[in-house]
Design a protein around this motif. Structure first.
Motif, PDB file in Angstrom:
ATOM      1  N   TRP A  16       0.839  -1.195   0.000  1.00 39.24           N
ATOM      2  CA  TRP A  16       0.000   0.000   0.000  1.00 39.24           C
ATOM      3  C   TRP A  16       0.874   1.244   0.000  1.00 39.24           C
ATOM      4  O   TRP A  16       1.806   1.361   0.781  1.00 39.24           O
ATOM      5  CB  TRP A  16      -0.902   0.031   1.219  1.00 39.24           C
ATOM      6  CG  TRP A  16      -1.965  -1.028   1.217  1.00 39.24           C
ATOM      7  CD1 TRP A  16      -2.139  -2.049   0.331  1.00 39.24           C
ATOM      8  CD2 TRP A  16      -3.000  -1.173   2.181  1.00 39.24           C
ATOM      9  NE1 TRP A  16      -3.204  -2.810   0.687  1.00 39.24           N
ATOM     10  CE2 TRP A  16      -3.762  -2.301   1.818  1.00 39.24           C
ATOM     11  CE3 TRP A  16      -3.351  -0.462   3.312  1.00 39.24           C
ATOM     12  CZ2 TRP A  16      -4.852  -2.720   2.541  1.00 39.24           C
ATOM     13  CZ3 TRP A  16      -4.435  -0.883   4.049  1.00 39.24           C
ATOM     14  CH2 TRP A  16      -5.191  -2.003   3.656  1.00 39.24           C
ATOM     15  N   ILE A  39      -8.349   1.469  -3.981  1.00 34.25           N
ATOM     16  CA  ILE A  39      -7.995   2.508  -3.019  1.00 34.25           C
ATOM     17  C   ILE A  39      -8.580   2.130  -1.654  1.00 34.25           C
ATOM     18  O   ILE A  39      -9.719   1.687  -1.566  1.00 34.25           O
ATOM     19  CB  ILE A  39      -8.553   3.883  -3.457  1.00 34.25           C
ATOM     20  CG1 ILE A  39      -8.052   4.253  -4.853  1.00 34.25           C
ATOM     21  CG2 ILE A  39      -8.227   4.948  -2.436  1.00 34.25           C
ATOM     22  CD1 ILE A  39      -6.576   4.514  -4.952  1.00 34.25           C
ATOM     23  N   GLN A  80      -1.079  -1.636  -4.470  1.00 37.90           N
ATOM     24  CA  GLN A  80      -0.299  -2.028  -5.643  1.00 37.90           C
ATOM     25  C   GLN A  80      -0.416  -3.505  -5.971  1.00 37.90           C
ATOM     26  O   GLN A  80       0.054  -3.931  -7.017  1.00 37.90           O
ATOM     27  CB  GLN A  80       1.181  -1.713  -5.431  1.00 37.90           C
ATOM     28  CG  GLN A  80       1.500  -0.256  -5.412  1.00 37.90           C
ATOM     29  CD  GLN A  80       2.989  -0.034  -5.250  1.00 37.90           C
ATOM     30  OE1 GLN A  80       3.713  -0.852  -4.698  1.00 37.90           O
ATOM     31  NE2 GLN A  80       3.452   1.089  -5.747  1.00 37.90           N
ATOM     32  N   LEU A 132      -1.194   7.895  -0.539  1.00 39.29           N
ATOM     33  CA  LEU A 132      -1.399   8.936  -1.547  1.00 39.29           C
ATOM     34  C   LEU A 132      -1.679  10.291  -0.920  1.00 39.29           C
ATOM     35  O   LEU A 132      -1.133  11.303  -1.338  1.00 39.29           O
ATOM     36  CB  LEU A 132      -2.581   8.565  -2.461  1.00 39.29           C
ATOM     37  CG  LEU A 132      -2.441   7.314  -3.298  1.00 39.29           C
ATOM     38  CD1 LEU A 132      -3.734   7.038  -4.052  1.00 39.29           C
ATOM     39  CD2 LEU A 132      -1.277   7.450  -4.272  1.00 39.29           C
ATOM     40  N   TYR A 164      -3.114   3.526  -1.912  1.00 37.74           N
ATOM     41  CA  TYR A 164      -3.263   2.833  -3.198  1.00 37.74           C
ATOM     42  C   TYR A 164      -2.706   1.425  -3.028  1.00 37.74           C
ATOM     43  O   TYR A 164      -1.576   1.256  -2.569  1.00 37.74           O
ATOM     44  CB  TYR A 164      -2.494   3.581  -4.289  1.00 37.74           C
ATOM     45  CG  TYR A 164      -2.441   2.839  -5.599  1.00 37.74           C
ATOM     46  CD1 TYR A 164      -3.593   2.647  -6.347  1.00 37.74           C
ATOM     47  CD2 TYR A 164      -1.244   2.337  -6.087  1.00 37.74           C
ATOM     48  CE1 TYR A 164      -3.551   1.966  -7.546  1.00 37.74           C
ATOM     49  CE2 TYR A 164      -1.195   1.661  -7.285  1.00 37.74           C
ATOM     50  CZ  TYR A 164      -2.352   1.476  -8.007  1.00 37.74           C
ATOM     51  OH  TYR A 164      -2.303   0.800  -9.198  1.00 37.74           O
ATOM     52  N   HIS A 173      -8.154   8.963  -8.317  1.00 36.39           N
ATOM     53  CA  HIS A 173      -7.142   7.937  -8.571  1.00 36.39           C
ATOM     54  C   HIS A 173      -7.787   6.637  -9.030  1.00 36.39           C
ATOM     55  O   HIS A 173      -8.802   6.219  -8.494  1.00 36.39           O
ATOM     56  CB  HIS A 173      -6.319   7.658  -7.308  1.00 36.39           C
ATOM     57  CG  HIS A 173      -5.429   8.780  -6.916  1.00 36.39           C
ATOM     58  ND1 HIS A 173      -4.247   9.040  -7.557  1.00 36.39           N
ATOM     59  CD2 HIS A 173      -5.567   9.724  -5.959  1.00 36.39           C
ATOM     60  CE1 HIS A 173      -3.688  10.094  -7.003  1.00 36.39           C
ATOM     61  NE2 HIS A 173      -4.477  10.535  -6.034  1.00 36.39           N
TER      62      HIS A 173
END
Length: 183
Positions: free
Chosen positions: A34, A60, A132, A37, A130, A56
């Motif tokens: 994570w 999320i 990944q 952001l 975010y 984004h």
């Protein structure tokens, strides 16, 4: 016996004071995949909403904790002003509120933060992460499931192949021009 009870009380008070002076960040339980952001802090009055917009892409995670009072979280991909009547996702706990916004939600996503009427004012802190892990292809991990690593063969990424294709197109075009000039 009285001395032991006094020592226990002092130890408990010191632990509580340490937590008050140096409050723990909630990042200790956040996975490495994570990426932070944004971090948003704010105040919201009783019975009121504050709205945010999420643009984004991808999965999320919204981590919101009420620092004072009780703030609740409402999320929607249909309206930019979600509330307790029009929402798709919600978290309405008295402590930490967590909502996972799927990657397939239409963007922008509306986020509504509601100040519970039981408190004159609520103070909150929201961290936007975010995830990944969605980028990783499970078939490219190289793991066979039994602990042994499988051999992976190198392959050119699509971007490199595109750049190579453009290079050869330009080179062939230049060669054609040179040949036309010469002959």
């Amino acid at each position: 016996m009285m001395l032991m009870c006094g020592a226990l009380v002092v130890a408990l008070l010191l632990c509580g004071a340490r937590g008050f002076v140096n409050p723990s960040d909630d990042d200790s339980d956040v996975p490495e995949e994570w990426v932070l952001l944004h971090m948003v802090q704010g105040h919201i009055g009783a019975g009121n909403y504050s709205y945010l917009r999420l643009n984004h892409d991808g999965k999320i995670i919204l981590h919101m904790r009420s620092l004072k009072g009780d703030a609740d979280l409402y999320v929607s991909d249909k309206t930019l002003r979600p509330n307790f009547d029009t929402y798709k996702l919600q978290s309405v706990t008295c402590g930490q509120d967590v909502v996972v916004v799927p990657g397939d939600f239409a963007r922008p996503v509306g986020i509504g933060i509601y100040g519970h009427p039981a408190y004159k004012e609520s103070e909150f802190e929201m961290r936007v992460f975010y995830d990944q892990t969605m980028l990783q292809n499970p078939f490219e991990t190289g793991s066979s499931g039994d602990g042994r690593e499988q051999q992976q063969y190198p392959r050119a990424p699509e971007e490199d192949a595109q750049e190579e294709s453009i290079f050869w197109t330009i080179l062939i075009g230049l060669l054609k021009i040179v040949l036309e000039i010469l002959f």
